[in-house]
Design an enzyme around this catalytic site. Structure first.
Site, PDB file in Angstrom:
ATOM      1  N   HIS A  71      19.055   0.129  23.851  1.00 29.85           N
ATOM      2  CA  HIS A  71      19.450  -0.183  22.468  1.00 29.85           C
ATOM      3  C   HIS A  71      18.716   0.628  21.390  1.00 29.85           C
ATOM      4  O   HIS A  71      19.317   1.387  20.632  1.00 29.85           O
ATOM      5  CB  HIS A  71      19.165  -1.665  22.169  1.00 29.85           C
TER       6      HIS A  71
HETATM    7  C1  BDR Z   1      17.597  -5.908  20.903  1.00 22.62           C
HETATM    8  O1  BDR Z   1      16.865  -7.066  21.298  1.00 22.62           O
HETATM    9  C2  BDR Z   1      15.673  -6.692  21.934  1.00 22.62           C
HETATM   10  O2  BDR Z   1      15.515  -7.414  23.105  1.00 22.62           O
HETATM   11  C3  BDR Z   1      15.734  -5.206  22.158  1.00 22.62           C
HETATM   12  O3  BDR Z   1      14.444  -4.630  22.006  1.00 22.62           O
HETATM   13  C4  BDR Z   1      16.683  -4.720  21.097  1.00 22.62           C
HETATM   14  O4  BDR Z   1      16.008  -4.441  19.891  1.00 22.62           O
HETATM   15  C5  BDR Z   1      18.886  -5.851  21.695  1.00 22.62           C
HETATM   16  O5  BDR Z   1      19.668  -6.970  21.445  1.00 22.62           O
END
Ligand code: BDR
Ligand code: CA
Length: 311
Positions: free
Chosen positions: A241
């Site tokens: 992400h």
């Molecule tokens: C987001 O949530 C976190 O767990 C990850 O680091 C990312 O920023 C994804 O939904």
């Protein structure tokens, strides 16, 4: 050279985002890294941020401690994804670089006031609590922000922490609401993009082939991180992400999206933290964000590997 502040809750994918930024010193000047509670509590996220700066050979980067809880709700964390430390996987030594005394929110406000208007961008990789607190305390900074590039939300993909909500927005929906209404230019990397950036085995092997300490750490981070999605959803790899935000600053042409209105659900118990994205322009709500939907995933991983290789 773009000046950025990275606001983060590391997190393996946050770690790769920070490494991508620190591996790109010709394009990005990282004024500071501000930690927030999210994936794990604050005392771990601030430590993890320092570990990653040290791993990247950049112990002089300024790391600040921010909010230890959302504006109005109790903190929700994600150890089930990131492990107990938030950075499970590699064996990283305890950081020796200092944590700055100045609170993160003070630093964000001061930087935006001291630097020339519209020359500092905020790269936001966690719940939006620090940014919202800065906007509440000093609303005038909104018009001095060059761009907010954030990982958060999801529309056609739905949610990853509830059926409707993505983690970063869900943890502090009130903060997200303040940010989306602040008037600064916003670029959003939602799950719709990040779920196309999968850490396949050959992409992880490319980090291994670097044969460097940072490359090996990236392998360990990604090996741990991807197991969650692989086991739960049977995907080939996990969605990387947060680095999408930094990649956008470096190579915007890797992404495709459109300008539209984004609003955050704050009332419904069922859909709290849902990002309601007016993709088809069916309302007359103002366009407050550029929401990405497409990514050249091979180009993205090539960039990431190359920059981690520079650390
Ligand atoms: C987001 O949530 C976190 O767990 C990850 O680091 C990312 O920023 C994804 O939904
Ligand atoms: Ca994150």
């Amino acid at each position: 050279m773009r000046k950025i502040i990275i606001d983060t809750d590391p997190g393996q994918d946050d770690a790769l985002a920070i490494m991508l930024a620190l591996g790109s010193p010709d394009e990005l000047n990282v004024l500071g890294v501000t930690a927030v509670a999210g994936n794990v509590p604050l005392h771990l996220t601030e430590k993890n941020a320092r570990k990653i700066c040290e791993l990247s050979g950049r112990p002089e980067v300024k790391v600040f401690k921010g909010a230890d809880r959302p504006l109005m709700r109790p903190l929700v964390t994600a150890e089930h994804v990131h492990g107990k430390t938030g950075l499970d996987g590699p064996d990283l030594s305890e950081p020796t670089m200092p944590l700055q005394d100045e609170p993160a929110v003070d630093f964000i406000i001061r930087s935006l006031k001291e630097e020339a208007p519209n020359t500092v961008s905020l790269v936001v990789l966690g719940p939006l609590t620090n940014i919202a607190q800065a906007l509440i305390r000093a609303p005038e900074i909104a018009q001095r922000i060059e761009e907010i590039v954030l990982m958060g939300g999801g529309f056609f993909e739905g949610g990853n922490i509830t059926p409707a909500a993505e983690f970063n927005i869900y943890v502090d929906p009130h903060a997200a609401d303040i940010v989306f209404r602040c008037g600064a230019p916003i670029v959003v990397m939602p799950l719709d993009v990040t779920h196309k950036a999968l850490t396949t085995q050959s992409r992880i092997d490319a980090f291994r082939a670097l044969g460097t300490k940072a490359g090996d750490a990236a392998v360990a981070l990604l090996d741990f991180f991807e197991r969650f999605d692989e086991e739960k959803y049977g995907t080939d790899g996990g969605p990387l992400h947060d680095p999408c935000t930094v990649a956008y600053l470096l190579r915007p042409e890797l992404f495709g999206g459109r300008s539209c209105n984004v609003a955050v659900e704050l009332v419904s118990e069922l859909t709290l933290g849902m990002t309601v994205i007016d993709w088809w322009g069916v309302t007359d709500r103002p366009k407050n964000a550029t929401v990405m939907r497409d990514i050249d995933a091979d180009g993205f991983f090539a960039l990431l590997t190359e920059r981690v290789g520079r650390l």
